[in-house]
Design an enzyme around this catalytic site. Structure first.
Site, PDB file in Angstrom:
ATOM      1  N   LEU A 107       5.580   2.599   3.686  1.00  0.00           N
ATOM      2  CA  LEU A 107       5.209   2.572   2.279  1.00  0.00           C
ATOM      3  C   LEU A 107       3.782   3.061   2.138  1.00  0.00           C
ATOM      4  CD1 LEU A 107       5.633   1.658  -0.712  1.00  0.00           C
ATOM      5  CD2 LEU A 107       4.737  -0.573   0.003  1.00  0.00           C
ATOM      6  N   HIS A 108       3.597   4.109   1.327  1.00  0.00           N
ATOM      7  CA  HIS A 108       2.253   4.584   0.987  1.00  0.00           C
ATOM      8  C   HIS A 108       1.738   3.737  -0.166  1.00  0.00           C
ATOM      9  CE1 HIS A 108       2.072   8.362   3.333  1.00  0.00           C
ATOM     10  NE2 HIS A 108       3.397   8.317   3.206  1.00  0.00           N
ATOM     11  N   CYS A 109       0.527   3.234  -0.029  1.00  0.00           N
ATOM     12  CA  CYS A 109      -0.108   2.404  -1.052  1.00  0.00           C
ATOM     13  C   CYS A 109      -1.429   3.072  -1.429  1.00  0.00           C
ATOM     14  CB  CYS A 109      -0.391   1.009  -0.507  1.00  0.00           C
ATOM     15  SG  CYS A 109       1.049   0.201   0.224  1.00  0.00           S
TER      16      CYS A 109
END
Length: 148
Positions: A107-109
């Site tokens: 997951l890119h945050c």
């Protein structure tokens, strides 16, 4: 889940098992989080499961997959709110094959803005290609009432 040979070569599996020098921002029984090595925003973190799951295409409408992605999103939100409280816009999502750079779910945050600004191109959502927002993925894998 992939076999031991595949996971031993996976850089994210090495990070998850603490076999690398990567500084972990968060660790628990399901996930770890760390800074992206090529940040595209003011803050750019990755949240990965400890288990080797290759891509979003390997997730199904199962309670355990939905719970994992929900947990990944909560960890990402908590980290960005802690580390970039001054930001007014956050973004969370996953690359979809063939646009993922590492075959381990991540997951890119982002705490926006993108830096440099043109980096947003890599994170465009175009139909069923490119980047999928975390909330949209959760809708896609939400278990049916009969599965709960």
């Amino acid at each position: 889940m992939a076999g031991a040979a595949a996971t031993s070569r996976c850089i994210f599996c090495q990070i998850a098992s603490k076999s690398s020098s990567t500084t972990l921002l968060h660790t628990d029984e399901k996930v770890v989080a760390f800074q992206d090595i090529k940040p595209a925003a003011l803050r750019h973190y990755l949240v990965i499961p400890l288990d080797h799951i290759p891509t979003v295409n390997d997730l199904q409408r199962r309670p355990e997959d939905y719970s994992l992605v929900s947990h990944m999103l909560e960890v990402g939100k908590t980290l960005l709110q802690r580390d970039a409280p001054q930001c007014h816009q956050y973004r969370f999502g996953f690359h979809q094959p063939p646009f993922n750079s590492v075959n381990h779910l991540h997951l890119h945050c982002f705490a926006l803005p993108y830096t440099p600004r043109w980096k947003y191109i890599k994170y465009l959502s175009v139909g069923s290609f490119g980047f999928i927002e975390a909330e949209k993925l959760l809708e896609k894998i939400k278990p049916l009432p009969s599965q709960l």
